[in-house]
Design a protein around this motif. Structure first.
Motif, PDB file in Angstrom:
ATOM      1  N   THR A  60       0.809  -1.227   0.000  1.00 55.38           N
ATOM      2  CA  THR A  60       0.000   0.000   0.000  1.00 55.38           C
ATOM      3  C   THR A  60       0.834   1.264   0.000  1.00 55.38           C
ATOM      4  OG1 THR A  60      -0.067   0.085   2.389  1.00 55.38           O
ATOM      5  CG2 THR A  60      -1.774  -1.233   1.306  1.00 55.38           C
ATOM      6  N   GLY A  61       2.101   1.111   0.363  1.00 58.29           N
ATOM      7  CA  GLY A  61       2.938   2.309   0.479  1.00 58.29           C
ATOM      8  C   GLY A  61       2.643   3.103   1.731  1.00 58.29           C
ATOM      9  N   LEU A  62       1.756   2.559   2.575  1.00 59.35           N
ATOM     10  CA  LEU A  62       1.388   3.283   3.788  1.00 59.35           C
ATOM     11  C   LEU A  62       2.325   2.905   4.935  1.00 59.35           C
ATOM     12  CD1 LEU A  62      -2.494   2.865   3.587  1.00 59.35           C
ATOM     13  CD2 LEU A  62      -1.128   4.885   2.965  1.00 59.35           C
ATOM     14  N   GLY A  63       2.464   3.840   5.857  1.00 54.61           N
ATOM     15  CA  GLY A  63       3.343   3.613   6.990  1.00 54.61           C
ATOM     16  C   GLY A  63       2.651   2.847   8.096  1.00 54.61           C
ATOM     17  N   GLY A  64       3.463   2.234   8.928  1.00 59.27           N
ATOM     18  CA  GLY A  64       2.914   1.526  10.081  1.00 59.27           C
ATOM     19  C   GLY A  64       3.949   1.441  11.180  1.00 59.27           C
ATOM     20  N   TRP A  65       3.501   0.985  12.326  1.00 61.97           N
ATOM     21  CA  TRP A  65       4.404   0.811  13.475  1.00 61.97           C
ATOM     22  C   TRP A  65       4.405  -0.647  13.895  1.00 61.97           C
ATOM     23  CZ3 TRP A  65       8.084   3.809  15.102  1.00 61.97           C
ATOM     24  CH2 TRP A  65       7.992   5.194  14.906  1.00 61.97           C
ATOM     25  N   PRO A  72      -1.251  -0.014  11.343  1.00 65.93           N
ATOM     26  CA  PRO A  72      -1.136   1.129  10.435  1.00 65.93           C
ATOM     27  C   PRO A  72      -0.951   2.415  11.235  1.00 65.93           C
ATOM     28  CG  PRO A  72      -3.237  -0.028  10.168  1.00 65.93           C
ATOM     29  CD  PRO A  72      -2.568  -0.618  11.351  1.00 65.93           C
ATOM     30  N   ASN A  73      -0.212   3.313  10.663  1.00 64.35           N
ATOM     31  CA  ASN A  73       0.062   4.583  11.334  1.00 64.35           C
ATOM     32  C   ASN A  73      -1.037   5.575  10.949  1.00 64.35           C
ATOM     33  OD1 ASN A  73       1.333   6.656  12.653  1.00 64.35           O
ATOM     34  ND2 ASN A  73       2.703   7.108  10.939  1.00 64.35           N
ATOM     35  N   GLU A  74      -2.236   5.325  11.419  1.00 60.82           N
ATOM     36  CA  GLU A  74      -3.362   6.124  10.925  1.00 60.82           C
ATOM     37  C   GLU A  74      -4.180   6.775  12.028  1.00 60.82           C
ATOM     38  OE1 GLU A  74      -5.397   3.152   8.692  1.00 60.82           O
ATOM     39  OE2 GLU A  74      -6.357   2.269  10.440  1.00 60.82           O
ATOM     40  N   ILE A  75      -3.892   6.474  13.279  1.00 59.53           N
ATOM     41  CA  ILE A  75      -4.613   7.142  14.362  1.00 59.53           C
ATOM     42  C   ILE A  75      -4.107   8.581  14.443  1.00 59.53           C
ATOM     43  CG2 ILE A  75      -5.120   7.128  16.847  1.00 59.53           C
ATOM     44  CD1 ILE A  75      -6.141   4.641  15.512  1.00 59.53           C
ATOM     45  N   PRO A  76      -5.001   9.575  14.407  1.00 61.27           N
ATOM     46  CA  PRO A  76      -4.527  10.966  14.434  1.00 61.27           C
ATOM     47  C   PRO A  76      -3.783  11.288  15.734  1.00 61.27           C
ATOM     48  CG  PRO A  76      -6.859  10.844  13.869  1.00 61.27           C
ATOM     49  CD  PRO A  76      -6.457   9.490  14.320  1.00 61.27           C
ATOM     50  N   VAL A  77      -2.797  12.156  15.600  1.00 57.32           N
ATOM     51  CA  VAL A  77      -2.037  12.597  16.775  1.00 57.32           C
ATOM     52  C   VAL A  77      -2.895  13.547  17.600  1.00 57.32           C
ATOM     53  CG1 VAL A  77      -0.027  13.913  17.540  1.00 57.32           C
ATOM     54  CG2 VAL A  77       0.156  12.383  15.567  1.00 57.32           C
ATOM     55  N   GLN A  78      -2.955  13.302  18.897  1.00 60.42           N
ATOM     56  CA  GLN A  78      -3.624  14.265  19.779  1.00 60.42           C
ATOM     57  C   GLN A  78      -2.607  15.240  20.359  1.00 60.42           C
ATOM     58  OE1 GLN A  78      -5.918  12.142  22.738  1.00 60.42           O
ATOM     59  NE2 GLN A  78      -6.928  10.861  21.219  1.00 60.42           N
ATOM     60  N   TYR A  79      -1.424  14.731  20.594  1.00 66.27           N
ATOM     61  CA  TYR A  79      -0.324  15.543  21.112  1.00 66.27           C
ATOM     62  C   TYR A  79       0.945  14.724  20.939  1.00 66.27           C
ATOM     63  CZ  TYR A  79      -1.239  12.543  25.143  1.00 66.27           C
ATOM     64  OH  TYR A  79      -1.466  11.455  25.927  1.00 66.27           O
ATOM     65  N   PHE A  80       2.077  15.328  21.265  1.00 69.09           N
ATOM     66  CA  PHE A  80       3.337  14.586  21.285  1.00 69.09           C
ATOM     67  C   PHE A  80       3.716  14.258  22.727  1.00 69.09           C
ATOM     68  CE2 PHE A  80       4.189  16.686  17.092  1.00 69.09           C
ATOM     69  CZ  PHE A  80       4.162  15.516  16.357  1.00 69.09           C
TER      70      PHE A  80
END
Lengths: 1000, 252
Positions: free
Chosen positions: A355-360, A383-391
């Motif tokens: 897919t070319g998509l990133g993941g962890w 998949p690296n698809e959960i939106p960031v809420q903060y760092f």
């Protein structure tokens, strides 16, 4: 880990940490950026995760005084105190606070206010409990932190040596001493690692330059620096590792590396990079073996890369290259279990080919051979698809730790319920439908958006059903060793489940569930052990192997002298059994041996072997400060002298102190007694044979200075026999202390008994001591002495009068002949046998106060009994001393290890062209000996094969006038393995003299 | 103050403090719904009959048994119907809460339910009112410019770096305090680090009400106006409500 009742939550629970209670691994705490569920509770608290069932289920416990959550938080339990500590950045103040609780499932954590400080970053805590020695029971905590109050040298370790105390004090140590260059500070990650021996390591990024900004991205140029303190952080204050290239504190394992910074451009897969990716761990069984991991940006590839390296010499040198390298990976966390297996938890960013998509991907790799091969467990691949809420998105760190054989880790990742995301399986506590890939609320219907959750992982190396152990201690039916590694009781030699009997019956366990140990007797004995496991389930055969060594400290173990020669005993466990006794292993105490011995057992199965090395040829504590008994639940030892006492007057006991190390050193022995019996010891004395004696003072340390490798010395305890009717056992414990840490120990129990019992004991002892002399030195009159005592023992019961009659005759006989025997071997009388003999004579013939006219009549049996006992103990120790001076087969392995160290470390020897050859041959012998492929009988062959090298050594060093020729010549004509050991030792002692400044 | 007013005050205080307020029926004494709870004489299992206040994260516990650790004397009996004011403690396969106070449900306090409901409805206003009280100035306006703070020179590198930005606000009206210029510059953390992500970010064209406080900004060696709490920025629709709070203060 998010519990069912929090199924509705969608918060980003990143940056997890985990703490397992080493004293009760069912108790586990974990933390993350998790909000106070109610968010309005006053006073303000935030939660940690707790489990009381080994991590199977988790509950949020709102006990951290910081709301609505903590900023940074790390947590750790003391090793045996059951106290949980936390180092946090408090919300909303941002202050660093240190907290503790002695009940992690109830109540709130309290603040140790002396450590509260502003302008500090990323506190990372480690904790332990001192398991023996001077500070036994004290909790020690070490907090790596980046302290901006001391810019530009900001890398620090804050430490408290008594963190469980009423008002703990803290010491703050700046680690960096190098010029800061163009940087204004060090990196935020400062990680401590503690070994129970008191060796503390630290690792940090020492900055030398910084370009850019955090906000827009920057790059730190830095060194990866490892520091060490050999004595709890208060010895040299972390100056025990000095970089030879600049003579400054800390070894620079990597230099001038680049570490990217920032939350906008220095990002991997939605995660920021901020110089937080450091890990360090020390092997719990060997404080010299250290692993580290760090991250940098490779100049050649531009890739963010993790590196793992290893040191086998306490951090002085490191593997020349990485033992593991990973690109695009973050959050390294290393752990080493009690068997030396290395665990490596990390998270790696991947790009899907499809897919070319990133993941962890989150991995836990386990290796026994420094990653030559490994079990690579993919814990999560999301998949690296959960939106960031903060760092931080996943966290600036994760954590992995080992307790005993098992690994416990925690990481944060996407909680999207898809079994494909968790190749090794997963259990959700929160409501989820894995068929529809949806999270559900507590009502089971409301769809909840996925987020970042913490996940707990435990890798069990040996299931409870197959983890067999022998208890190191038993206090009662409900308080005893449960197989923990390390075991938690500092007295691991008094009530262990290994014991001796005079007949083939295990005896009766007392009301405290302790076996009835009998002091070994001449000739025939039976050794027993009780073997346990915590869960039934499989039928298994457990091998039990029995060993013995001299009573005292530091003497090397040998196999017990079994008849027939079958050292191993197979013990069958049926599937429903939790505990069983071995049958008695018949073993012989040779006539020439003292019955003052310690016993040990090692048990093993194919799946649960001992932690190498075996005790065979070794002693607890050496060659490293490995506490090999308490670290390995497959090993146990009994090292108690239990002596019945009665009568009036004083009685003395002796024990050997042996330098089990391969270098000269001062041997420190701490002795102590329980407070409640201190009044019984007010006239007691501690005696160093050949040295001073001192009044007994519980808690004192006696130092035996400059003991050479393999040297024996003796210490004695003299105490008053308590009044009749006082039946309390007088128990004195002795510990070998290295760096304030106990590495070995023994105890003396003086047990008030009836007069008749002690008379019996004295006669048996009399018979055995004089028999020893007879057999060892071929002296006829001592054989007669032994027989006379044995004849008396054949009578059903020896009356006091008969005993006095015996002493009346034999004290005179002994007085005539014994001095001649002593003087024939030594010009001095180190144990004061002459005086003891005179005391006995006086006791049996002392003047009667009631009848002054009758000047010489038989004395008081109450005085004679302890006086006779003392004479026998002195004589027994003296005979042992004479025997040891002729060589000791128990020290054969120690000799070979010493030889290896001399030829590899002493400059004069190291430079010889054949030194590598002898070191290699020694290593091979040591290895084969520890694997039990060779034994003492192979020693002459080894020495014969090395004679040529010894000769060459002698020739090469002729100018030093060591006169080695005679020793080499002696070794060509040895008479026995025992004699050869002595000759070899004489040779090594001369080589040792070359090292005037041997410094450990 | 009459007893009644005392009660009213206490209900207001209790409502503010208690994160979980519910009516329940005592089901079991000396018992708990979770194995992790240490059971004492004061540990009871209560069936939740009606929830007055709870966090949305918790879901709906109506009809479920939970554990209550009692803190007040006079132990209840099985079957007692009570209104509990509680704070959070343990959250697992059930929940355990710590009692702050409880009331019998009977005819004598029939109005209690209404009072609690009223106090809960007031809670958002109460929080906003506190922010209004503590604000130094309150302005209505529009962001004209938003950029990295010009004067800011961070003295340290940390992942918790706030990354201060400044926003110029065209002041349309001053609702509280003293300020005479047309433009007011406020500082806000641009960072979305765990330490700062909750603080509102301000962008060009944004309109609303700012409740401003002065803060010492490290790295500037000076004080600036800030609006760091999420309640410190309000939509214009709240203007009348905020004015009423200011009026109550009498300091506009």
């Amino acid at each position: 880990m998010i519990p069912w009742s929090m199924s509705n939550e969608t918060h980003q629970d990143s940056e997890p940490n985990v703490a397992v209670n080493p004293a009760n691994p069912l108790q586990i705490a974990a933390s993350a950026f998790t909000l106070d569920p109610f968010r309005v509770s006053i006073p303000f608290y935030s939660p940690i995760f707790i489990s009381i069932d080994g991590g199977n289920t988790w509950t949020l416990n709102n006990i951290v005084p910081s709301a609505p959550m903590t900023y940074d938080i790390t947590i750790r339990f003391g090793a045996s105190s059951n106290i949980l500590y936390a180092a946090i950045l408090h919300s909303p103040s941002g202050l660093m606070k240190v907290l503790r609780t002695n009940n992690f499932s109830s109540g709130s954590m309290t603040e140790l206010t002396s450590e509260t400080r502003a302008s500090v970053d990323m506190p990372y805590i480690q904790a332990t409990t001192v398991i023996g020695g001077i500070d036994v029971g004290k909790d020690r905590i070490y907090i790596g932190n980046n302290d901006f109050n001391t810019i530009p040298n900001t890398a620090k370790i804050d430490q408290s040596l008594d963190a469980a105390g009423l008002t703990p004090s803290f010491d703050s140590i700046i680690l960096k001493t190098r010029p800061i260059g163009g940087a204004r500070q060090d990196g935020p990650a400062i990680r401590p690692a503690i070994h129970p021996s008191g060796v503390v390591y630290g690792i940090y990024y020492g900055y030398t330059d910084f370009r850019g900004t955090f906000a827009f991205g920057g790059t730190a140029t830095c060194d990866v620096v490892v520091v060490r303190d050999n004595n709890w952080g208060i010895g040299s204050r972390y100056w025990d590792l000095i970089d030879p290239t600049d003579n400054l504190r800390g070894i620079r394992v990597a230099r001038e590396i680049e570490v990217p910074w920032g939350s906008q451009i220095s990002v991997i897969g939605q995660e920021r990079l901020c110089g937080s990716h450091l890990s360090i761990v020390v092997h719990p069984g060997d404080n010299r073996m250290v692993y580290i991991a760090w991250a940098d940006r490779q100049v050649s590839t531009g890739l963010y890369t993790l590196h793992v390296r290893k040191s086998c010499d306490s951090g002085r040198t490191w593997s020349a290259s990485d033992i593991k390298t990973l690109a695009n990976a973050i959050n390294p966390a290393l752990a080493v279990n009690i068997r030396g297996k290395v665990g490596f938890l990390y998270q790696q960013h991947t790009i899907s080919h499809d897919t070319g998509l990133g993941g962890w991907d989150t991995h836990l790799e386990l290796t026994d051979n420094d990653f030559t091969t490994s079990d690579n467990l993919v814990l999560a691949t999301v998949p690296n698809e959960i939106p960031v809420q903060y760092f931080p998105y996943l966290g600036d760190y994760v954590h992995l730790m080992a307790v005993g054989k098992d690994f416990y880790g925690v990481f944060s990742t996407s909680n999207l319920p898809d079994m494909a995301n968790f190749p090794n399986g997963v259990t959700y506590q929160r409501n989820a439908n894995f068929s529809t890939y949806t999270l559900l609320g507590t009502d089971g219907t409301t769809v909840i958006q996925p987020s970042i959750d913490p996940f707990f992982v435990k890798v069990t190396q040996i299931p409870d059903t197959s983890d067999f152990y022998v208890r190191d201690w038993t206090n009662s039916t409900i308080s005893h060793d449960s197989g923990l590694e390390p075991s938690t009781n500092p007295i691991f030699f008094q009530t262990s489940d290994i014991w001796n009997r005079h007949n083939n019956s295990p005896g009766v366990f007392n009301m405290n569930d302790q076996p009835d140990h009998e002091i070994p007797q001449m000739d025939r004995n039976f050794a027993f052990a009780r073997i346990c496991r915590n869960s039934a389930g499989t039928s298994e055969s457990v091998k039990a192997h029995f060993l013995s060594s001299e009573f005292g400290i530091g003497s090397n173990y040998q196999n017990v002298n079994v008849d027939p020669f079958a050292h191993d005993l197979d013990v069958n466990f049926s599937s429903d059994m939790l505990m069983t006794l071995t049958s008695g292993v018949r073993w012989n105490l040779p006539l020439f041996s003292s019955n003052h011995l310690r016993l040990a057992v090692e048990i093993s199965t194919l799946t649960d072997p001992i932690i190498p090395p075996s005790l065979l040829g070794h002693t607890p504590g050496w060659p490293t400060t490995d506490l090999m008994i308490i670290n390995d639940n497959n090993k146990a030892q009994r090292n108690m002298g239990v002596y019945p006492i009665s009568g009036v007057g004083r009685v003395s006991f002796y024990a050997i102190i042996h330098n089990g190390a391969t270098f000269p050193r001062n041997v420190n022995v701490l002795y102590e007694s329980a407070k409640k019996i201190e009044n019984k010891l007010q006239y007691a004395r501690i005696e160093i044979i050949g040295g001073d004696s001192q009044p007994f003072q519980s808690g004192n340390i006696i130092t035996l200075e400059n003991m050479q490798p393999g040297e024996n010395r003796w210490i004695g305890l003299t105490l008053e026999v308590p009044n009749i009717g006082d039946n309390e056992i007088i128990s004195v414990m002795f510990y070998e202390i290295v760096n304030k840490m106990t590495v070995d120990g023994f105890g003396i129990d003086a047990q008030p008994s009836t007069l008749s019992r002690v008379i019996q004991d004295n006669l048996e002892f009399h018979a055995s001591v004089f028999k020893r002399i007879s057999v060892t030195f071929n002296i006829d009159w001592t054989e007669e002495e032994s027989l006379a005592a044995q004849n008396l023992l054949f009578q059903e019961k020896t009356s006091s009068q008969t005993y006095l009659d015996f002493l009346h005759v034999h004290a005179k006989l002994i007085d005539i002949k014994l001095p001649e025997f002593i003087m024939s071997h030594t010009s001095v009388d180190p144990f004061g046998i002459h005086i003891a003999l005179k005391n006995l004579e006086n006791a049996v013939q002392r003047m009667s106060h009631n009848d002054p006219d009758n000047m010489v009549q038989q004395g008081d049996v109450n005085v004679c009994v302890p006086t006779h006992s003392t004479l026998l103990h002195k004589l027994d120790a003296f005979v042992t001393m004479l025997q040891k001076s002729k060589g000791d087969p128990a020290d054969i392995l120690q000799n070979v290890m010493w030889q290896r160290d001399l030829y590899s470390k002493i400059v004069h020897l190291k430079k010889l062209e054949f030194s590598a050859q002898i070191v290699k041959r020694s290593e091979e012998f040591i290895h084969d000996f520890e694997m039990q492929k060779v034994g003492n009988t192979d020693y002459p062959k080894l020495i014969s094969s090395l004679l040529e090298i010894f000769r060459k050594t002698s020739e090469a060093l002729v100018s030093l006038n060591l006169q080695l020729e005679k020793d080499v010549e002696d070794m060509t004509n040895f008479g026995s393995e025992t004699a050869l050991q002595r000759m070899h030792r004489n040779y090594l002692l001369k080589l040792q003299s070359l090292d005037k400044n041997y410094n450990h | 103050m009459s007893d009644r007013s005392k009660d009213q005050k206490s209900i207001a205080e209790l409502t503010q403090r208690a994160g979980f307020i519910f009516q329940g029926t005592v089901e079991k004494l000396q018992s708990a719904t979770m194995s992790v709870v240490p059971i004492t004489d004061s540990t009871v299992v209560v069936r939740v009959d009606e929830i007055f206040r709870a966090t949305p994260n918790l879901g709906d516990f109506t009809g479920k048994d939970i554990t209550v650790q009692l803190t007040t004397p006079h132990k209840p009996r099985i079957g007692n119907k009570l209104i509990f004011f509680t704070e959070g403690w343990l959250y697992g396969n059930s929940i355990a809460v710590l009692e702050i106070r409880r009331f019998q449900v009977n005819d004598a306090n029939a109005s209690l339910r209404t009072e609690i409901t009223n106090e809960i409805q007031k809670l958002p206003d109460n929080e906003l009112q506190k922010r209004v009280i503590h604000a130094e100035i309150i302005v209505v306006g529009k962001v004209l410019k938003s950029q990295a703070a010009v004067l800011y020179r961070p003295s340290r590198m940390t992942e918790h770096e706030p990354d201060w930005w400044e926003a110029d606000i065209d002041v349309q009206s001053l609702e509280k305090g003293t300020y005479s210029k047309k433009i007011i510059t406020i500082y806000f953390p641009h960072s979305v680090d765990i330490m700062w992500y909750h603080a509102p970010k301000y962008y060009i064209g944004q309109e609303g009400i700012w409740l401003l406080h002065t803060s010492q900004i490290e790295g500037t060696n000076a004080e600036f106006y800030t609006a760091l709490n999420p309640l410190d920025f309000q939509p214009k629709q709240k203007l009348e409500r905020i004015r009423s709070f200011v009026m109550q203060l009498g300091v506009a």
